[in-house]
Scaffold this active site. Sequence first.
Site, PDB file in Angstrom:
ATOM      1  N   ASP A   1     -58.955 -16.512  23.306  1.00 51.02           N
ATOM      2  CA  ASP A   1     -57.598 -16.106  23.704  1.00 51.02           C
ATOM      3  C   ASP A   1     -57.378 -14.629  23.369  1.00 51.02           C
ATOM      4  OD1 ASP A   1     -54.833 -15.646  23.961  1.00 51.02           O
ATOM      5  OD2 ASP A   1     -54.331 -17.694  23.398  1.00 51.02           O
TER       6      ASP A   1
ATOM      7  N   SER B   1     -48.288 -20.868  26.204  1.00 50.92           N
ATOM      8  CA  SER B   1     -47.988 -19.444  26.050  1.00 50.92           C
ATOM      9  C   SER B   1     -46.522 -19.261  25.650  1.00 50.92           C
ATOM     10  CB  SER B   1     -48.332 -18.710  27.347  1.00 50.92           C
ATOM     11  OG  SER B   1     -48.282 -17.315  27.161  1.00 50.92           O
TER      12      SER B   1
ATOM     13  N   HIS C   1     -56.837 -16.651  27.462  1.00 45.37           N
ATOM     14  CA  HIS C   1     -55.457 -17.125  27.310  1.00 45.37           C
ATOM     15  C   HIS C   1     -55.098 -18.161  28.376  1.00 45.37           C
ATOM     16  CE1 HIS C   1     -51.397 -16.858  25.734  1.00 45.37           C
ATOM     17  NE2 HIS C   1     -50.931 -16.725  26.975  1.00 45.37           N
TER      18      HIS C   1
END
Length: 356
Positions: free
Chosen positions: A297, A156, A331
């Site tokens: 995601d 991330s 995610h």
Amino acid sequence: MSKHILSGIACAILLTLSSLALAENAFPTTKEADWTAKTFTFNSGDKFNNLRIHYYTIGDKSKPAVLLLHGTNQPVRSLLAKGFAGELFGPGQALDSRKYFIIIPESIGSGKSSKPSDGLRMAFPHYDYDDMVTAQYRLIKEGLGLSHLRLVMGYSMGGMQTWLWGEKYPSMMDALVPMASQPNELSGRNWMMRRMLIESVKNDPAWDEGNYKQQPPALKTANIMFSIATTGGTLAYQHLAPTRALADKLVDERLAAPVTADANDFIYIWGSSANYNALPNLNRITAPMLIINSADDERNPVETGILAGEIKQLKQAHLFLIPASTETRGHGTMMLAKFYSAKLKTFLASIPGYDK
């Protein structure tokens, strides 16, 4: 709070501690330390004395080094849990800590590194991802005395920083693995949700321009809203909560959890992504890349087509897209390394210099 809720929280804590213990038993003891930059100049031009970077290491410093970068507001313990470290750091695994020296720094604004809540509050210099990467580089070079990295890998926010590492220090590493990230500037729902996170806290009267006496109530609700909306996976949530009652249960559990974040730290770290954009300098990346993303995601939706053209600008890059399922977590899928551990191991084995 009811005995039932307290019991549930206690069980969750015990399960978390058990997962950490199971993971850490599979690799050498994690060590913690601080490194301090006596002077640090931010991209804003602000100068700061004694910038502290807290970091964790696993393994022998004489081994090839792996730099592992965490996500926004992500505690390092999540990278040491069974689902991640337990799948990667053990004997024979992709990042076998007998063969590698693993370094996990806490970025500026996170954990025990320098941050607004240390005392300066909103007078703390505003930082961005480039500042974070510069501080990480100085830790590696000045603090640890290392001149080369086998791998830079991040999730991330850490994934976006991995792109920047490849551009800022192209000869510093053998390989790059950005996860749950893209090189383009924050846009669409991804940036809109981040902006609303910040606005929600700032518009809470209890925030008081950063001079609050206790954490503003909006901090908890905004954080939970963002987490549900942008992490977890559509199929996974529907599988876990196929009825309204079960969905309410998940929400109630989150609302019952204590607030562990600080509002000013929260505003700073989410705002630090505002000027991120690795697209203009992709041609500077020379190290081989394994880009790992998941098809579900929420923050980097595959249907936008971003990366399709960009990946052609990279000299040696491969995209590994994890298919969506009830087992993936949108995610957050990268915290379940079972989905890509074999791919990562094969990738590293293909890079010259791999210690067989």
